[in-house]
Design an enzyme around this catalytic site. Sequence first.
Site, PDB file in Angstrom:
ATOM      1  N   GLU A  60      12.459   3.977   4.613  1.00 15.23           N
ATOM      2  CA  GLU A  60      11.069   3.576   4.883  1.00 15.23           C
ATOM      3  C   GLU A  60      10.219   3.877   3.653  1.00 15.23           C
ATOM      4  OE1 GLU A  60       9.259   4.105   8.644  1.00 15.23           O
ATOM      5  OE2 GLU A  60       7.236   3.907   7.826  1.00 15.23           O
ATOM      6  N   ASP A 112       6.965   7.432  -6.418  1.00 13.47           N
ATOM      7  CA  ASP A 112       6.624   6.015  -6.348  1.00 13.47           C
ATOM      8  C   ASP A 112       7.887   5.202  -6.030  1.00 13.47           C
ATOM      9  OD1 ASP A 112       6.029   3.376  -6.877  1.00 13.47           O
ATOM     10  OD2 ASP A 112       4.933   3.789  -8.729  1.00 13.47           O
ATOM     11  N   ASP A 135      -0.565  -0.425   2.066  1.00 15.85           N
ATOM     12  CA  ASP A 135      -1.978  -0.551   1.662  1.00 15.85           C
ATOM     13  C   ASP A 135      -2.274  -2.034   1.441  1.00 15.85           C
ATOM     14  OD1 ASP A 135      -2.627   2.260   1.583  1.00 15.85           O
ATOM     15  OD2 ASP A 135      -1.287   2.380  -0.133  1.00 15.85           O
ATOM     16  N   THR A 208       2.085   2.548  14.851  1.00 11.85           N
ATOM     17  CA  THR A 208       1.833   3.526  13.787  1.00 11.85           C
ATOM     18  C   THR A 208       0.354   3.907  13.748  1.00 11.85           C
ATOM     19  OG1 THR A 208       1.186   2.172  11.891  1.00 11.85           O
ATOM     20  CG2 THR A 208       3.539   2.196  12.424  1.00 11.85           C
ATOM     21  N   PHE A 210      -1.739   3.682  11.248  1.00  7.61           N
ATOM     22  CA  PHE A 210      -2.569   2.657  10.626  1.00  7.61           C
ATOM     23  C   PHE A 210      -2.665   1.410  11.502  1.00  7.61           C
ATOM     24  CE2 PHE A 210      -2.498   5.481   7.153  1.00  7.61           C
ATOM     25  CZ  PHE A 210      -3.638   5.177   6.421  1.00  7.61           C
ATOM     26  N   GLU A 211      -1.632   1.178  12.288  1.00  9.03           N
ATOM     27  CA  GLU A 211      -1.691   0.066  13.244  1.00  9.03           C
ATOM     28  C   GLU A 211      -2.792   0.346  14.272  1.00  9.03           C
ATOM     29  OE1 GLU A 211       2.022  -0.379  15.270  1.00  9.03           O
ATOM     30  OE2 GLU A 211       1.507  -2.344  16.065  1.00  9.03           O
TER      31      GLU A 211
END
Length: 230
Positions: A60, A112, A135, A208, A210-211
């Site tokens: 992920e 990263d 993002d 999630t 952010f969802e």
Amino acid sequence: MPDTHTPRRPIRSFVRREGRLTSGQARALEDLWPRFGIEPGETEIDFASVFGRVASVVLEIGFGDGETFAAIAAAHPQNNYIGMEIHRPGVGSLLLRLKEQEIKNVRVICDDASNVMQSNIADESLDAIYLFFPDPWPKRKHHKRRLVRPAFIQQLRRKLKIGGTFNMATDWQDYADHMMRVMLAAKGFTNTAGKGKFSPKPEFRPETKFERRGLKLGHGVWDLVFRREN
Ligand SMILES: C[S@@+](CC[C@H](N)C(=O)[O-])C[C@H]1O[C@@H](n2cnc3c(N)ncnc32)[C@H](O)[C@@H]1O
């Protein structure tokens, strides 16, 4: 005269706005990192030795605070899970969850994803890659920061096994359309939902953080599932 030897700064998909670590996160990074963390180094990661077993490997990218990632890993103990996240407080939160929930099939990389994919992940070694609510970079001038872009997608394709899947989700319609366009043009992938179609939300994916945030703002949610064909 311009200095032609100055290397161009790479375009990043994130801004390092680290904020403060809570004391729990700081302690987790100190105490639990040796157990769950992987320092990528310069060579490819040997998953069998890192996990002490051979099993399907799911990666992920950008797990945030790890709430969903930990839940998915706990529900699928038969798989090995690698999480990549650049944000240290998020990594600290995930480490706490792994300890509290006694989850053993997760390892974490704090770096990263673009660099790590290139240098440390062997070709054809992953069964699935998840990119959930990346993002969105909604302003046009920032679109170049979006993780979903042709070169990165081809890098991900090389790392997937043939038949492996690339799962994406976003609550930004413009990013969903962008994902669909990039994936349609990407060689080597098939849309499991049919050409140009979004997928139903996969059963294994809990909502999630952010969802939830997006839904509260009245956004929709779009899932995409592509399979590596060659
Ligand atoms: C909008 S958040 C979504 C978090 C989580 N997936 C969720 O749905 O709640 C995106 C996350 O991706 C991480 N991220 C962005 N670019 C990254 C990169 N190149 N490598 C690793 N993580 C990255 C950010 O730090 C952030 O935590």
